[in-house]
Motif scaffolding. Structure first.
Motif, PDB file in Angstrom:
ATOM      1  N   PRO A 127      -8.801  19.998   0.260  1.00  0.00           N
ATOM      2  CA  PRO A 127      -8.134  18.951   1.035  1.00  0.00           C
ATOM      3  C   PRO A 127      -6.713  19.373   1.415  1.00  0.00           C
ATOM      4  O   PRO A 127      -5.987  19.941   0.598  1.00  0.00           O
ATOM      5  N   VAL A 128      -6.335  19.104   2.671  1.00  0.00           N
ATOM      6  CA  VAL A 128      -5.020  19.502   3.183  1.00  0.00           C
ATOM      7  C   VAL A 128      -4.116  18.269   3.248  1.00  0.00           C
ATOM      8  O   VAL A 128      -4.370  17.359   4.044  1.00  0.00           O
ATOM      9  N   PRO A 129      -3.065  18.211   2.435  1.00  0.00           N
ATOM     10  CA  PRO A 129      -2.177  17.044   2.449  1.00  0.00           C
ATOM     11  C   PRO A 129      -1.442  16.910   3.782  1.00  0.00           C
ATOM     12  O   PRO A 129      -1.078  17.905   4.417  1.00  0.00           O
ATOM     13  N   LYS A 159       2.620  12.527   4.464  1.00  0.00           N
ATOM     14  CA  LYS A 159       2.879  11.374   3.610  1.00  0.00           C
ATOM     15  C   LYS A 159       1.901  11.388   2.442  1.00  0.00           C
ATOM     16  O   LYS A 159       0.788  11.902   2.555  1.00  0.00           O
ATOM     17  N   LYS A 160       2.316  10.798   1.340  1.00  0.00           N
ATOM     18  CA  LYS A 160       1.446  10.749   0.173  1.00  0.00           C
ATOM     19  C   LYS A 160       0.196   9.927   0.477  1.00  0.00           C
ATOM     20  O   LYS A 160       0.263   8.863   1.091  1.00  0.00           O
ATOM     21  N   GLY A 161      -0.939  10.440   0.045  1.00  0.00           N
ATOM     22  CA  GLY A 161      -2.190   9.724   0.241  1.00  0.00           C
ATOM     23  C   GLY A 161      -2.830   9.944   1.591  1.00  0.00           C
ATOM     24  O   GLY A 161      -3.845   9.334   1.909  1.00  0.00           O
ATOM     25  N   TYR A 169      -8.541  14.810  -3.421  1.00  0.00           N
ATOM     26  CA  TYR A 169      -7.850  14.022  -2.410  1.00  0.00           C
ATOM     27  C   TYR A 169      -7.317  12.697  -2.981  1.00  0.00           C
ATOM     28  O   TYR A 169      -6.555  11.998  -2.324  1.00  0.00           O
ATOM     29  N   LEU A 170      -7.716  12.376  -4.209  1.00  0.00           N
ATOM     30  CA  LEU A 170      -7.121  11.248  -4.927  1.00  0.00           C
ATOM     31  C   LEU A 170      -6.128  11.756  -5.973  1.00  0.00           C
ATOM     32  O   LEU A 170      -5.758  11.036  -6.894  1.00  0.00           O
TER      33      LEU A 170
END
Length: 334
Positions: A68-70, A73-75, A180-181
């Protein structure tokens, strides 16, 4: 077109080459490209009916090379191009081995060999009423080092349903934590729920019964688990990911698949068996998803006494599946 799309697989939707392809070929670029980890959906399609193929962008590929690519922003995460599905060949694409939507089953089999998958391999309930298969699929490695495959699906309407190009996908059998969490192995170790307890008991049993694959890295860990020197969580730590796939099992994959996901066609599933084996209150068994049962299940310890009960259950269910694929099994254990 096919070669171009192959080069785009695994790229972020905000990658310059992806943007250029979308704009050049008449796709509509999404107004919002990111996906929140609070969303029920972890992917979305970008469609083009004029060309006859769609692009799937996904934040969860279940491939270690495509994590997963952040986002900024958070989340929030930026999806990758994981799948291309051709519904027809309006785009006049040249497919590998000259495959075309006009091919019949015999032509596909002559070019690609026996199907990789048929509907009944997933679950018998997907067979047609007359017992025939509802579909056949072929999956062919294209760029193995990048986990890129292409494939064909042939349906019960006796025609090619779609042709695909994708990052090889395998739905996990067990999901232990989610990147991703912001899940990690450490957060997993601190988590307490009956889902984790039941998963860990199953995995320990699978290791003790030599059902899992091993390599130079995992073999010593598996040996220590079997000898009681290490907990089963050590195997998960070495795998360095929060999910277990069918490919992680060396034998009896069809049993694992059918029993965990309730796909045998006979309504026999591990989650219910686990609850009925360890719950003592008849009312809680009757509603094992209820609040009272959930509370009791969450309090069940992973100790040798409880594990012995689950081990006996799993030995019984494996023997049943090997003998008759649950066709003669009782739906509920006592």
């Amino acid at each position: 077109m096919f070669n171009t799309l192959t080069g785009l697989l695994g790229r972020r939707i905000d990658d310059a080459q992806i943007i250029s392809f979308i704009e050049t070929n008449g796709f509509k670029y999404p107004k919002k490209i990111t996906i929140s980890n609070r969303s029920a959906d972890t992917s979305y399609w970008v469609e083009n009916k004029k060309l006859g193929f769609d692009l799937l962008f996904n934040i969860n590929t279940y491939l270690k090379d495509y994590p997963p690519v952040p986002g900024d922003k958070k989340g929030v995460f930026i999806p990758l191009l994981s799948h291309v599905r051709f519904h027809n060949n309006k785009s006049k694409t040249t497919f590998p081995q000259g495959i075309d939507f006009t091919h019949d089953f015999d032509t596909l089999q002559a070019k690609l060999g026996a199907p990789t998958l048929k509907s009944s391999d997933i679950t018998p309930i997907w067979l047609n009423d007359d017992g025939s298969e509802s579909f056949y699929r072929w999956e062919v490695p294209l760029v193995p080092e990048k986990s890129i495959v292409w494939g064909v699906q042939y349906g019960d309407d006796l025609a090619v349903t779609n042709i695909t190009l994708e990052l090889q996908y395998s739905m996990p059998v067990f999901k232990l934590y989610y990147e991703y969490l912001y899940g990690t192995f450490d957060t997993f170790l601190k988590s307490k729920s009956h889902y984790i307890t039941s998963d860990l008991m199953f995995l320990r049993w699978a290791i003790e019964r030599d059902l899992v694959k091993t390599d130079a890295v995992t073999a010593p860990v598996v040996r220590d688990i079997k000898e009681g020197k290490s907990p089963v969580t050590e195997w998960i730590r070495v795998l360095d990911r929060g999910y277990i796939q069918e490919e992680d099992f060396a034998t009896d994959r069809d049993f694992v698949h059918a029993y965990i996901k309730n796909l045998s066609g006979h309504d026999v599933l591990y989650g219910r068996d686990f609850a009925f084996t360890l719950l003592t209150d008849p009312q809680e068994k009757e509603n094992y998803f209820g609040e009272a049962a959930t509370k009791s299940l969450n309090e069940i310890a992973f100790n040798e006494e409880n594990y012995a009960k689950i081990k006996a259950l799993l030995d019984m269910r494996l023997a049943e599946y090997r003998e008759h694929r649950f066709s003669k099994s009782k739906k509920e254990v006592s």
